[in-house]
Design an enzyme around this catalytic site. Structure first.
Site, short mmCIF file in Angstrom:
data_model
loop_
_atom_site.label_atom_id
_atom_site.label_comp_id
_atom_site.label_asym_id
_atom_site.label_seq_id
_atom_site.Cartn_x
_atom_site.Cartn_y
_atom_site.Cartn_z
N ASP A 173 -1.80 6.93 5.93
CA ASP A 173 -2.96 6.08 5.49
C ASP A 173 -3.18 5.07 6.52
O ASP A 173 -2.43 4.20 6.92
CB ASP A 173 -2.32 5.22 4.33
CG ASP A 173 -3.55 4.09 3.67
OD1 ASP A 173 -4.82 4.26 4.02
OD2 ASP A 173 -3.13 3.63 2.82
N TRP B 259 0.86 -1.22 -0.08
CA TRP B 259 0.00 0.03 0.17
C TRP B 259 0.83 1.19 -0.02
O TRP B 259 0.61 2.26 -0.53
CB TRP B 259 -1.22 -0.05 1.05
CG TRP B 259 -2.06 -1.13 1.00
CD1 TRP B 259 -2.25 -2.28 1.57
CD2 TRP B 259 -2.93 -1.04 -0.29
NE1 TRP B 259 -3.30 -3.07 0.98
CE2 TRP B 259 -3.69 -2.31 -0.01
CE3 TRP B 259 -3.46 -0.22 -1.33
CZ2 TRP B 259 -4.74 -2.60 -1.03
CZ3 TRP B 259 -4.34 -0.61 -2.12
CH2 TRP B 259 -5.00 -1.74 -1.99
N LYS C 41 -13.39 -1.11 6.65
CA LYS C 41 -12.74 -2.20 7.47
C LYS C 41 -13.30 -1.95 9.02
O LYS C 41 -13.89 -2.54 9.50
CB LYS C 41 -11.19 -1.84 7.26
CG LYS C 41 -10.79 -2.52 5.94
CD LYS C 41 -9.22 -1.94 5.72
CE LYS C 41 -9.04 -1.99 4.31
NZ LYS C 41 -9.20 -3.13 3.36
N1 PMP Z 1 -4.39 1.49 1.92
C1 PMP Z 1 -4.41 0.45 2.60
C2 PMP Z 1 -3.64 0.21 3.81
C3 PMP Z 1 -5.54 -0.57 2.25
O1 PMP Z 1 -5.65 -1.67 3.09
C4 PMP Z 1 -6.43 -0.49 1.12
C5 PMP Z 1 -7.57 -1.34 0.77
N2 PMP Z 1 -7.19 -2.52 1.23
C6 PMP Z 1 -6.23 1.01 0.52
C7 PMP Z 1 -5.20 1.61 0.82
C8 PMP Z 1 -7.01 1.03 -0.76
O2 PMP Z 1 -8.37 1.44 -0.30
P1 PMP Z 1 -9.38 1.94 -1.44
O3 PMP Z 1 -10.04 0.30 -1.93
O4 PMP Z 1 -10.52 2.25 -0.43
O5 PMP Z 1 -9.02 2.72 -2.40
#
Ligand code: PMP
Length: 359
Positions: free
Chosen positions: A171, A102, A195
Site C-alpha cells: 500500500d 492502515w 496525495k
Molecule cells: N492506506 C493509506 C496508507 C492511506 O493513507 C489511506 C488514506 N489516507 C488509505 C489507505 C485509504 O485510502 P482511500 O481513502 O483511498 O481508500
C-alpha cells in the site's frame, strides 16, 4: 490569491502549475471544443491522455512490461480486499506486517478472505515505527508479503524493502512517486491518487501480470485484476477527469527531474522540519528517528490543549490541516511531493514563534 499552505493528509496540495493548466483547458480541451470531462472514454482525445498516464508512470518508476499499470476506483480501501481476493488462493497463507492503522485495515479485510499470518507487529511501539526487514517472520510458501510503505497516521515509513522470495504487496497510498523503487521485489503496488498523484477517485495499481492470472474463477469481472489488464483499464468508464489530472501531475514530476530529484527534495523538506523539532524543547517527534516519514511529519506538544492551540493558531496564519489524525491526536504536517518549500519555511517560523510564546 491568499497563500494557504495545506498540510492535510489527503486530498492534498496539487502542483499549482497543474491546477492552472487544468483551469485553462477546462472548457476546451486541446481544441476539441469540449471539456475532457465531457469526452467519451473511447474518444481519441481521451485515449491519448489515458495512454500517456500509464506511459508516464511506467517511465517514472522504471516499470518493465511484465507489469500492468491499472487505473481503478474504490480507493486503497478497496485494494485491501481486491488484493487478497485475487492473490490469496485456497489453502494459502498471506504474510502481513502490522505497522499501524492502515496496515490494520488491510489485515482485517484479508482475514475475511483467507489465512493471514502477522510477520511482524510494531503497532503499539512508541515512538511509532515500521518493522525492519530483518525482523520479519515469514511463512514458507506465503502467497505474498503485505507492507504499508508509509503509515500516513503515525508518520513512520519503510526505508528499505525486504528482499524475500514472496512478492511484496504494498500500500503506497501516501508515498507513491516520492522515490525510486526496487520494482522487481513487488507483486502489486496500489495507491489512492489523492496525495501524490492527483485528485481522489483514481486508484493506481501496478501488478506483475503473471500474478493476476490465478484469481479464482468465481470472482466477478469487476473484481479481477485480469479484467482490467485485458481492457487496459477501460472495461467500464474510468474516472477520466482524475486520470487527466494524474497525467498532468506525472508530467510535472518529470519536469522536476523525476522521482530521484523529488526524493532529494523530500529529504530536504522533511529534514528541515525534523531539525526544527529536534532543536526545540517543546516539540517531540512521534516516530522513531530511523523510521521518520518524509511525507507525514508527526510530533507532539506536552499537552493536548497546547496541541489544539498550536493547530488553531497555525490555521489563522494560513497553515491549515495540521491537526493529527483523530485516532492519535498530536500534530501532523503532511508534505507530499507538491508541497512547496516555502510552506516548510512558514511552518518552521511559526513553530519558533509559538515556542517563544508558549514554551
Ligand atoms: N492506506 C493509506 C496508507 C492511506 O493513507 C489511506 C488514506 N489516507 C488509505 C489507505 C485509504 O485510502 P482511500 O481513502 O483511498 O481508500
Amino acid at each position: 490569491m491568499s497563500t494557504i499552505y495545506n498540510f492535510g493528509a489527503g486530498p492534498a496540495m496539487l502542483p499549482q502549475e497543474v491546477l492552472l493548466q487544468a483551469q485553462e483547458e477546462l472548457i476546451d480541451y486541446n481544441g476539441t471544443g469540449m471539456s475532457i470531462m465531457e469526452s467519451s472514454h473511447r474518444s481519441p482525445a481521451y485515449d491519448e491522455v489515458h495512454q500517456e498516464a500509464s506511459a508516464n508512470i511506467r517511465s517514472l518508476l522504471s516499470i518493465p512490461e511484465s507489469y500492468a499499470i491499472l487505473f481503478l476506483q474504490g480507493g486503497a480501501s478497496f485494494q485491501f480486499a481486491m488484493a487478497p481476493m485475487n492473490l490469496l488462493g485456497d489453502g494459502q497463507t498471506a504474510d502481513y506486517t502490522l505497522s499501524g492503522a492502515w496496515a490494520k485495515k488491510a489485515i482485517a479485510e484479508a482475514k475475511r478472505l483467507g489465512t493471514v499470518h502477522i510477520a511482524a507487529d510494531c503497532d503499539k511501539d512508541r515512538p511509532t515505527r515500521v518493522p525492519l526487514p530483518s525482523e520479519l517472520d515469514l511463512t514458507a510458501g506465503t502467497a505474498y508479503l503485505h507492507v504499508t510503505s508509509n503509515e500516513t497516521i503515525s508518520g513512520a515509513q519503510w526505508k528499505t524493502f525486504p528482499e524475500c522470495e514472496a512478492p511484496i504487496v504494498a500500500d503506497m497510498s501516501s508515498d507513491i512517486l516520492s522515490r525510486a523503487l526496487p520494482i522487481d521485489r513487488f507483486g502489486l503496488i496500489y495507491a489512492g491518487a489523492q496525495k501524490n498523484l492527483g485528485p481522489s477517485g483514481v486508484t493506481l495499481a501496478i501488478i506483475r501480470k503473471d500474478l493476476a492470472e490465478d484469481a479464482p474463477d468465481n470472482l466477478p469481472s469487476m473484481l479481477r485484476y485480469q479484467t482490467h489488464i485485458d481492457a487496459d483499464s477501460l472495461y467500464n468508464t474510468p474516472p477520466t477527469f482524475g486520470i487527466y489530472l494524474l497525467t498532468l501531475v506525472t508530467r510535472w514530476v518529470s519536469a522536476q527531474g523525476g522521482v530521484d530529484a523529488l526524493d532529494a527534495r523530500n529529504q530536504e523538506k522533511s529534514g528541515r522540519l525534523y531539525d526544527a523539532i529536534d532543536a526545540s524543547g517543546l516539540y517531540r517527534g512521534a516516530a522513531a528517528p530511523e523510521h521518520r516519514s518524509l511525507m507525514n511529519v508527526t510530533f507532539n506538544l506536552p499537552t493536548e490543549d497546547l496541541e489544539a492551540k498550536f493547530a488553531k493558531d497555525a490555521a489563522t496564519e494560513g497553515l491549515k490541516g495540521l491537526k493529527g489524525h483523530r485516532s492519535v491526536g498530536g500534530i501532523r504536517a503532511s508534505i507530499y511531493n507538491a508541497f512547496p518549500g516555502e510552506g516548510i519555511d512558514a511552518l518552521v517560523g511559526f513553530m519558533k514563534a509559538f515556542e517563544g510564546a508558549n514554551g
